[in-house]
Scaffold this motif. Structure first.
Motif, short mmCIF file in Angstrom:
data_model
loop_
_atom_site.label_atom_id
_atom_site.label_comp_id
_atom_site.label_asym_id
_atom_site.label_seq_id
_atom_site.Cartn_x
_atom_site.Cartn_y
_atom_site.Cartn_z
N SER A 1 1.18 -1.41 0.24
CA SER A 1 0.35 -0.47 0.08
C SER A 1 0.61 1.13 0.19
O SER A 1 1.67 0.87 1.14
N GLY A 2 0.81 2.14 -1.09
CA GLY A 2 0.74 3.24 -0.56
C GLY A 2 0.01 4.80 -1.39
O GLY A 2 -1.23 4.60 -1.23
N VAL A 3 0.75 5.64 -1.99
CA VAL A 3 0.46 6.80 -2.15
C VAL A 3 0.14 7.48 -3.58
O VAL A 3 1.65 6.70 -4.12
N PRO B 1 -4.35 6.89 -2.62
CA PRO B 1 -4.52 5.77 -1.92
C PRO B 1 -3.97 4.54 -2.67
O PRO B 1 -5.05 4.44 -4.36
N ALA B 2 -2.68 3.92 -3.73
CA ALA B 2 -2.93 2.94 -4.11
C ALA B 2 -2.01 1.25 -3.55
O ALA B 2 -1.56 1.30 -2.72
N VAL B 3 -1.96 1.05 -4.03
CA VAL B 3 -1.61 -0.57 -3.74
C VAL B 3 -0.76 -1.15 -5.42
O VAL B 3 -0.90 -0.90 -6.07
N ASP B 4 0.20 -1.37 -5.14
CA ASP B 4 1.92 -1.80 -5.71
C ASP B 4 1.69 -3.61 -5.41
O ASP B 4 1.74 -3.70 -4.52
N ILE B 5 1.32 -4.35 -6.89
CA ILE B 5 1.26 -5.45 -6.51
C ILE B 5 2.53 -6.47 -7.19
O ILE B 5 2.42 -7.62 -7.77
N GLY B 6 3.30 -5.41 -7.76
CA GLY B 6 4.18 -6.06 -8.83
C GLY B 6 4.23 -5.59 -10.06
O GLY B 6 5.15 -5.91 -10.98
#
Length: 145
Positions: free
Chosen positions: A42-44, A95-100
């Motif tokens: 999770s991040g921005v 807010p965002a999510v980095d799944i790779g």
């Protein structure tokens, strides 16, 4: 004497199409599931540029920018999956999510791209099953009477 008939060209093409679909779809199953569940870091996301592509009668836009993780790591030039012209403004954060994935980050709600991946998987498996069935029916020697 029974004669074996050869496999029809259409069955070979159908099987090949099934293999190609599966070849390209199977590696995307894991990322599609992770994206659906928003399973990642999770991040921005900070929007910097709106990138649009014109199609006949349609425009497709997405926001690109930077993703900042809580660890301080920053990924530049990523796009926010599912964003469009109306979702953000330049400089705005969300807010965002980095799944790779190399070029995409996702909203905290995940995505529905698994649906398309699942349909391609079913289509590829269906084409293989159909060609296997057709091969069994066509190649099977006829019974003597």
């Amino acid at each position: 004497m029974s004669r074996r008939r050869g496999l029809p060209f259409s069955s070979v093409v159908t099987a090949l199409a099934g293999f190609v679909l599966l070849w390209f779809t199977v590696p995307g199953i894991g990322p599609a599931v992770r994206a659906a569940r928003a399973d990642g870091v999770s991040g921005v996301f900070t929007a910097t540029e709106l990138v649009c592509v014109q199609h006949p009668g349609h425009e497709s836009c997405t926001w690109t920018g930077a993703f900042s993780a809580p660890s301080g790591a920053v990924r530049d030039r990523v796009s926010l999956y599912g964003s469009d012209r109306e979702t953000m403004l330049a400089g705005q954060t969300t807010p965002a999510v980095d799944i790779g994935r190399t070029y995409w980050v996702y909203g905290p709600g995940g995505s529905n791209e698994w649906v398309f991946t699942g349909l391609l998987l079913l289509l590829g498996a269906g084409l293989l099953a159909f060609s296997a069935y057709a091969a069994r029916v066509v190649v099977r020697p006829r019974a003597r009477t």
